[in-house]
Scaffold this active site. Sequence first.
Site, PDB file in Angstrom:
ATOM      1  CE  LYS A  53       0.543 -60.352 -49.004  1.00 28.34           C
ATOM      2  NZ  LYS A  53       0.622 -58.969 -48.557  1.00 28.34           N
ATOM      3  CD  GLN A  97       3.181 -56.769 -47.078  1.00 32.00           C
ATOM      4  OE1 GLN A  97       2.906 -57.577 -47.958  1.00 32.00           O
ATOM      5  NE2 GLN A  97       2.422 -56.605 -46.010  1.00 32.00           N
ATOM      6  CG  ASP A 120      -3.423 -55.001 -51.583  1.00 31.91           C
ATOM      7  OD1 ASP A 120      -3.835 -56.122 -51.219  1.00 31.91           O
ATOM      8  OD2 ASP A 120      -2.292 -54.548 -51.306  1.00 31.91           O
TER       9      ASP A 120
END
Length: 287
Positions: A53, A97, A120
């Site tokens: 990422k 994460q 997200d």
Amino acid sequence: MSAIIIDGKALAAEIREKIKEDTARMTSAGIRPGLAVVLVGDDPASKVYVRNKKAACEEAGILSEEYTLPASTSEAELLELIHKLNNKKDIHGILVQAPLPSHINFKTITENILPEKDVDAFHPYNVGKIMIGDFDFLPCTPAGVMELIKKAGVSVSGKNCVVVGRSNIVGKPQSMLLLKENGTVTICHSKTENLADFTKKADILVVAVGRAEMIKGDMIKPGAVVIDVGMNRNSEGKLVGDVDFSTAKDVAGYITPVPGGVGPMTITMLLKNTLKAAELSSKIDLK
Ligand code: NDP
């Protein structure tokens, strides 16, 4: 018959090029999009995801800040960091994460990220917006799947769409996005009886289960669009999807490979959401 492969890697590269141009325009207008990625603990797979990422952000010109915390970090300490990032002006997106160590409640953390920085799209506010079809951010994996279907040139409207898997991060939001595009959507899960009866009727089949190669060619409707979200290691340690590619490719009309299908699109959608978050907070219109 052999299915047309939908190349997620190539599509991701195409979209990332556009993101890079828009990031450069935004940066010259005085706002550089910024993403904070928070990693707690030392799960090896998570470390790889975070590294990928970060590299994708750098490639696109997006500022990326990595916060690596030990597995012993308490929920209160992590919340303190989230609140700091919520107030940080140069950070437009925050990603924590998963998975988190078991003593930290992922839901509590998600609910403390400002919805406008929730790239997200896991915050209940953003989930609700997806439900009513009025959203700023789309969850990355389902959004990537929609781009792959679009790339195949297949219209979702009126099609029989079957989603196998009902997780909050893939299956459920995926179903909502297909519904928004006027698909007739069926959601299957571990309690579904006679799964093949459903999958065989799908014009568009999205599989997000996490079981290596469980969908065989004889469970697929001839000519269907088959999108394989799964990422599993088979008994030889090879990365494989939830679809048995070797038998499915002879039946499907279009199919995504693993690797090189959904995976590269997920990170691309994260970059897109970060850019969108910067655009919304700065009121710079990139259109
Ligand atoms: P979850 O484990 O959260 O959900 C799996 C879903 O599959 C559940 O809804 C479960 O049903 C259902 N399921 C399990 N067994 C069966 C079965 N035998 N028949 C039908 N349905 C079944 O997984 P995720 O949604 O998080 O991920 C799914 C897969 O996608 C994984 O391989 C993951 O690694 C991959 N993934 C890939 C991404 C990418 O970028 N390529 C991103 C995210 C995930 P129930 O609800 O009844 O338990």
